[in-house]
Write a protein that holds these residues in place. Structure first.
Motif, PDB file in Angstrom:
ATOM      1  N   ARG A 142      -6.046   4.722   3.496  1.00  0.00           N
ATOM      2  CA  ARG A 142      -5.901   4.547   4.943  1.00  0.00           C
ATOM      3  C   ARG A 142      -4.522   4.016   5.328  1.00  0.00           C
ATOM      4  NH1 ARG A 142      -8.755   0.691   6.711  1.00  0.00           N
ATOM      5  NH2 ARG A 142      -9.899  -0.002   4.874  1.00  0.00           N
ATOM      6  N   ARG A 143      -3.784   3.518   4.331  1.00  0.00           N
ATOM      7  CA  ARG A 143      -2.467   2.933   4.613  1.00  0.00           C
ATOM      8  C   ARG A 143      -1.332   3.699   3.946  1.00  0.00           C
ATOM      9  NH1 ARG A 143      -6.351  -0.547   5.115  1.00  0.00           N
ATOM     10  NH2 ARG A 143      -6.183  -2.336   6.535  1.00  0.00           N
ATOM     11  N   THR A 144      -1.617   4.899   3.536  1.00  0.00           N
ATOM     12  CA  THR A 144      -0.623   5.718   2.858  1.00  0.00           C
ATOM     13  C   THR A 144      -0.478   7.055   3.564  1.00  0.00           C
ATOM     14  OG1 THR A 144      -1.266   4.693   0.758  1.00  0.00           O
ATOM     15  CG2 THR A 144       0.051   6.682   0.608  1.00  0.00           C
ATOM     16  N   SER A 145       0.698   7.616   3.448  1.00  0.00           N
ATOM     17  CA  SER A 145       0.960   8.920   4.062  1.00  0.00           C
ATOM     18  C   SER A 145      -0.053   9.956   3.578  1.00  0.00           C
ATOM     19  CB  SER A 145       2.390   9.373   3.709  1.00  0.00           C
ATOM     20  OG  SER A 145       2.582  10.718   4.082  1.00  0.00           O
ATOM     21  N   HIS A 146      -0.405  10.885   4.476  1.00  0.00           N
ATOM     22  CA  HIS A 146      -1.367  11.941   4.129  1.00  0.00           C
ATOM     23  C   HIS A 146      -0.788  12.909   3.102  1.00  0.00           C
ATOM     24  CE1 HIS A 146      -4.268  10.642   7.079  1.00  0.00           C
ATOM     25  NE2 HIS A 146      -3.343  10.702   8.056  1.00  0.00           N
TER      26      HIS A 146
END
Length: 385
Positions: free
Chosen positions: A257-261
């Motif tokens: 949820r806190r990382t680039s897709h």
């Protein structure tokens, strides 16, 4: 830095002291050995003269003094050989033969060796006949020759033990600093976190329908978790039987949820529960550090992080693989040392903390399984059941 400089100075002093002791020991031992060699040479010359007097003795010769000199030699090995190289007598020589013939042959070999080494005194019986007094170094002299080597070994062991004690003291000091810093951080975070939790409750009562308040509550709980982790550093944590799948799923959900897709995180777990004795809060910290380092190694993406759990009868292995820039061979041995980092920002404590948590608190093992520059890295954690 001051402690490191002091350790470096002490190690330098110890090395210099060892060198001075070694050189001094060698010099003194060499001088003493040379003196004893000359003294034994002088004694053998007197002994040879006594043997010469014995061979030339007649009925008017007083043999008491001659025999006394000859019998006083009870420690220097001597082999008497005639001018043809045959052994006529020997004394103080350690032989292993069982019969007289073999003993003479063995004594002859010792005599020839002594003669080759220059340990020989010729006694002229008359104008044409003579005998050779071949003597070897005494047992005391041989032991004295070995003494400097033994002393150097003792000095080396002393220096190694001293350096080991200093390094252990340094590690203990570092551990105390880490533990104190961690506990102080947890203590300082406690008050504002409590205040934030109270404000979240107030906001929830005032705006029960606001969708942002649950997210704010998650962040506050996250701060509480971080504070709890810091408080556990420096003291043995409580280990409980925990489902490893739940821990890893929670970490993957948080990182995802806190990382680039563009960074894809997958977790390959067994179909059954994997129960291990761990401290969930601290072990999550380990996996988070590995995942965050993996994301940094991929510069935020695109890339892939794969977490694989392998379960056997005696241990559980977790492998975290990324498709980042990899680690060079020269850095493989230093990645877990405090201060090591390839990032422009950061203190280089993440992997060091991970190693401490896995190996000291969980009696496990963490290491770089493989790494190829430009292709990626695999970290492996092994926990005993």
């Amino acid at each position: 830095m001051e402690w490191t400089d002091r350790i470096r100075r002490i190690k330098l002093i110890l090395v210099l002291a060892a060198i001075v002791i070694a050189v001094g020991s060698l010099f003194v031992s060499e001088q003493l050995t040379d003196t004893l060699k000359q003294e034994e040479r002088n004694r053998m010359e007197v002994w040879a003269e006594a043997m010469k007097s014995l061979n030339k003795a007649d009925e008017n010769t007083d043999l008491s003094l001659v025999l006394k000199v000859i019998n006083e030699n009870d420690y220097i090995p001597v082999v008497l050989m005639d001018q043809s190289g045959n052994v006529t007598d020997f004394r103080n020589v350690s032989l292993h033969a069982d019969n007289r013939t073999d003993s003479l042959r063995e004594a002859q070999q010792i005599g020839l060796r002594c003669k080759t080494e220059g340990h020989v005194i010729r006694i002229a019986l008359d104008k044409t006949n003579y005998i050779n007094v071949c003597y070897d170094e005494s047992l005391i002299l041989k032991r004295l020759t070995l003494f400097p080597i033994i002393q150097l070994g003792v000095v080396l062991v002393f220096v190694l033990l001293a350096v080991f004690a200093l390094l252990a003291s340094k590690r203990a000091e570092q551990n105390r600093v880490w533990a104190g810093l961690s506990k102080e951080t947890a203590h300082q975070l406690g008050t504002p976190i409590s205040s934030l939790m109270a404000w979240v409750e107030v906001l929830r009562e005032e705006y029960p329908q606001d969708d942002l308040i649950p997210e704010l509550d998650k962040d506050v709980q996250r701060l509480q978790l971080i504070s709890d982790r810091f408080s556990k550093i420096g003291s043995p944590p409580e280990l409980k039987p925990t489902n490893l799948s739940d821990v890893l799923s929670h970490v993957v959900d948080y990182i995802d949820r806190r990382t680039s897709h563009s960074v894809v995180i997958t977790c390959e777990l067994p179909d059954h529960d994997v129960i291990v004795n761990i401290n969930a809060a601290l072990f999550e910290w380990v996996i988070e550090n590995l995942c965050k380092n993996a994301v940094d190694a991929m510069n935020g993406g695109p890339g892939k992080i794969t977490i694989v759990v392998m379960n056997s009868s005696d241990k559980v292995a977790i492998e975290v693989t990324d498709t980042g820039k990899g680690i060079s061979k020269k850095n493989l041995k230093t990645v877990f040392k405090p201060g090591f980092t390839t990032k422009k920002r950061g203190w280089g404590l993440g992997l060091s903390l991970a190693k401490r948590i896995v190996e000291q608190y969980h009696n496990g093992r963490i290491f770089v399984k493989s790494s190829v520059v430009g292709q990626g890295t695999t970290f492996r954690i092994e926990l005993r059941k």
